[in-house]
Structures are given as C-alpha cells and as structure tokens.
Design an enzyme around this catalytic site. Sequence first.
Site, PDB file in Angstrom:
ATOM      1  N   LYS A  77     -20.302 -11.821  -4.585  1.00 21.40           N
ATOM      2  CA  LYS A  77     -19.728 -10.880  -3.485  1.00 21.40           C
ATOM      3  C   LYS A  77     -20.478 -10.933  -2.189  1.00 21.40           C
ATOM      4  CE  LYS A  77     -18.252  -6.030  -3.889  1.00 21.40           C
ATOM      5  NZ  LYS A  77     -18.316  -4.737  -4.728  1.00 21.40           N
ATOM      6  N   SER A 152     -13.918  -2.625  -5.373  1.00 21.45           N
ATOM      7  CA  SER A 152     -14.215  -3.362  -4.068  1.00 21.45           C
ATOM      8  C   SER A 152     -14.179  -4.716  -4.311  1.00 21.45           C
ATOM      9  CB  SER A 152     -15.155  -2.867  -3.361  1.00 21.45           C
ATOM     10  OG  SER A 152     -16.605  -2.895  -4.030  1.00 21.45           O
ATOM     11  N   SER A 176     -16.237  -0.586  -9.217  1.00 18.67           N
ATOM     12  CA  SER A 176     -15.986  -1.768  -8.212  1.00 18.67           C
ATOM     13  C   SER A 176     -16.217  -2.937  -8.965  1.00 18.67           C
ATOM     14  CB  SER A 176     -16.628  -1.710  -7.015  1.00 18.67           C
ATOM     15  OG  SER A 176     -16.301  -0.774  -5.954  1.00 18.67           O
TER      16      SER A 176
END
Lengths: 487, 96
Positions: A77, A152, A176
């Site tokens: 990420k 996210s 997330s």
Amino acid sequence: MSYHSLSDASAALRDGSVTSRELTDAALDRASKTEAELHAYLTLDHDGARQSADAADAAFAAGRDSGPFQGIPVAIKDNLVTRGIETTAASQILAGYIPPYDGTAVARLKAQGAVITGKTNLDEFAMGSSTENSAFGPTRNPWNTNRVPGGSSGGSAVAVAAGSALVGLGSDTGGSIRQPAALCGVVGMKPTYGLVSRYGLIAFASSLDQIGPITRTVEDSVAALETLAGHDPLDATSYRGDVPDFRVGFDDGVAGLTIGVVRQLSGEGFEAGVEAAFRRTVDLLSEAGARVVEVSLPSLDVSLSAYYLIAPAECSANLARFDGVRYGLRHDGPTVEEMMTATRADGFGPEVIRRILLGTYALSAGYYDAFYGQAQKVRTKVIQDFEAAYEQADVLVSPTAPTTAFEVGSKTQEPLSMYLSDICTIPSNLAGDPAISVPVGLDDAGLPIGFQVMAPALGEAVMFRVARAVERAVAFEQRPPMLEVWS
Amino acid sequence: MPIDIDIAHVARLARLGLSDEELSGYQAQLGVILDHAARVQEFDTEGVEPTAHPLSMVNAFRPDEVRPSLDRREVLEQSPAHEDGYFRVPPHLETQ
C-alpha cells in the site's frame, strides 16, 4: 502458470517446479492485462521486482532459505514508505516523494527476500472506504468494475484478488484492510495494536493505525503476521512482550469454542444477502461443534461517532507535517505561513481537508471536552463492552460490512453515508483488538461477502483458528469472473 | 440543530488557505457530520476515564546511544528547497 496462494507458491519454489522470476513475470503480466481497468497500482516496479526475483532464485540455487516470503511477489500500500520507490499516500502533496528508507514492515519482508511488485492505490492518506478518494483516480472491483473495491487498502485487495500479487500489505485504522478484503473476496486481517511496527507507515490516526496482510487464504495470513510481528525500537508504541504462537489449535476446528454473535451488527442497514450469508456461516460453525451465543455491545452505536472525532483529531495533528518544508509539494508565498496555507489547501484533496477541519475543530479551545474528551470516554466504554463480551465468548463474529461493493460514485457526495459503512470494523480499532475478514459467499449480484472474526488483544491464535474453520466449512471460490475476460 | 462552526477560524488554525466558497461548502458538510458525532455527548460517561491509547504502557525508554540516522543529503534532496545543509523557507515575519 498461476498459484492460488503464498503457501502453494512457497512450496513450488522449494521443490523447483517454479522460479521466483516466473512467478514475478506472471504477476506483472497479469497487471499489464488488468491495470487499465482496475488501477490497483500507483507504481509498478518492473525492474526492481525482476532484480529481486533473480536474487531470490540465486539464493534458492545456493541453498539459502530466509523464510516463506523468499521470492514471493508482494504489493505494498502506498502509505508505507519504500526506499527508492515513489511513495505518495495517493496525495498530490507527496507526489514525487522518494523515501530514503524502508518502513519496518517492508524491511521485514525484504529481509526474507520478498519481491515488491509495486505500490498500491488507496484513499488519500487512507481516509475513505472506497479507494475513490485517491488523487490519482479510483480503483475498480475485479468482481464488477462498476463497483468500488472498498477501502482504503483497495489497491492491495484488488492486486491480490486479480492475481497481480500473491500478498498485499494494507493498513487498517477503522476497517481499511478488512472491508476491502470483504468487498473483493479475499482475506484481510488487522493485528492487535502494537504487534506490527508502524515505523514508516505514513500516520493517519496513530492510536488506531495497524499494518496487516491481505491474502488469499487464512494460512497465508498467519505466515504474513509471523513475518511482520515483533518489537521494533523505532516505534515507541510497539509491543514489547514475546510474540505469541499464532498457530495454537489452528487446525483444531471450533468444537469446544464459544462464538458470540454481536446483536447490534444486524438488522437495519444490513443487506439481506449479507445477513443470509452471515447466518449460514454461523450455522456451519454451530454444526462443526461451536457453541453460539448472542452478545451485546451497547456502546457500538455511539462508537462510530466517537471514531469520527478521534480519528480526525489525530489526523489533524499528524498531517501538520505536510507543510511544504521537508518533502513534496510547495506553493511559494511571501511568508512562511502563506507558503504553508497555499501548499496545504492545494495539496490535500477534499476528504482529507474535511477531516483536518473536523479534527481541528474537535480539538480547539472551547470544544475539546464536549467532543474529543467525550469521545475518549466512549472509547473506554467500547473497551469495557468488549471485555464483558469476551467473558461470554472466545471470539465475536459479525458481517465485515453491512453491504457488498457499492457502485462507483454512489457515496462520494455524502461523507456521512460513507462513514456509516464502517460500523462493523471500527470497534476493534478503538479497542486495539485483532480482527479478520474471511470471504463466505456471493450475493445475488455476484458480489463477495465477508465474515468478520474478532478476538481479544493478542488473541490472534483463536481468531485464526475460527477463521480457518470458516474457510474450510464454506470453501469459497475465489475467482472473480472478470478474470476470464483478461486472461 | 446544526452545529455552528466558525469555519474560517478553524481553517486558519489548520493552515488551510481556502476560498470563501470552499469554506461555506465544508461548513455545511461538517455541520451534518458533527450533528452525528455530537451523539457522544448524550452517552452516559459518568465516572468513566478517557482512553487516549489502547495500550496500557506509559513510557517507552531506550538506551541513550549514538547511532546512525538517515543520510542528510538524501533527506534534503526530497525537500522543495534547501541550502547549506538546511531546509530553506520564505521569511517568517512576527509583525508586519
């Protein structure tokens, strides 16, 4: 040539039936076919990945084995800093930033010889539940490209679901990791707070943030946590005790365990398909010998309100560092304050500005006690509610999200409605407890549904044990139909 | 009752240079969100201590030893402007 999981690929690398270079080329090839539609990655590091793969193959040839991630393609990420690879947190304010160091989680993967395929898309600074708040465009769900992947950590979930990486790293502040894993039909876990070092994770809400893996199987989730967990002197909130054995009872099934169904996480707001899949899974656990009880978390309803004060408050402090001085964007101005206010207003996207304003307000003189202070007391009540619930049950279960993947654009104009989609996942962040999402079926529209298992702090072993039992009982088919189109 | 926010003051505290139009948009959105968030005030927390952090640890000490830090040149290379080993910024005027 494709492998279902880290453990499959890891075994194949060791019996010589595949090379890391082949695995890596396959992941990059899949990315080249899918990225135009999915946009899971912000940066693909073709050259670096192939170099790491060749190094891993050389290590295998020389008889060196540094661990299960040696030679495995992993997607990171883009709020985790990676030395020499652009890291933006999906924000214009960090565009072009090349970190001079690796975050500890990344360093631990690299120490085993992992292959970093690239950096994945996210909601800007991890603020969002759909990966639509990225400054560089949204990510799409591989099960249906008109739908969001959740967020996210949507990019990492999609990379794993679509096969352009075998494992993805995410971060989870209010769900997330778990929510995008649920919406994309893969496994996502948030460890106990402090178990994985946050050094090198671009901070959103420091008392809630945890790094964790997105994988295709529960076994892979265990292997990833074994690699990531451990004390780090570079993170003052890192857990100092011994890392527990996450495999205690892993394959023992659920006979003898008590499973607590959270009463408040059903009914209004929960889709019928989600509730049906959840109930069906609870029945399977019951048939497998678990005792099922209903438990109550009375503070759950208000916990969402508390979260949307605490997380923005911490974000407003953490994001003060983006001021045009040390990295990223700068807009010139005649004074330092004008330079900073112009840089920040232009560099942050609307959701980030919204949360900075909200947090600044909640912390400001005259409102602190009524908002932030009161939210911190609610947080104590949430922890107490969990403690009481864990006296009645070994683990708690719920759907991971009230709905399956929603349509792109359907919630972007209503921030509050987007926030409400995190109701199932936020409580574990407030309490600092571990939780995992396991895929358990599809709704009528063919979209994946996630089942959440929550456990007390450092209770990863029992959480994984139940998750493994769910995975076995359900035997979810992890193949998005869209993959046929791209193969 | 929508919560009334002095949005221009909040934006100034947060060092966000927003236009009047942007400010009024955020003011309306924050009003809705804070209405929901204000539910924490109705919750009975009599005698409940606040939690700032999920870990019970108080302090994290380490030996005070000199060790290598990030390379200064590499760090400064990432900044928008630097000079003689320092970050460079526009003048900061206390009074005008």
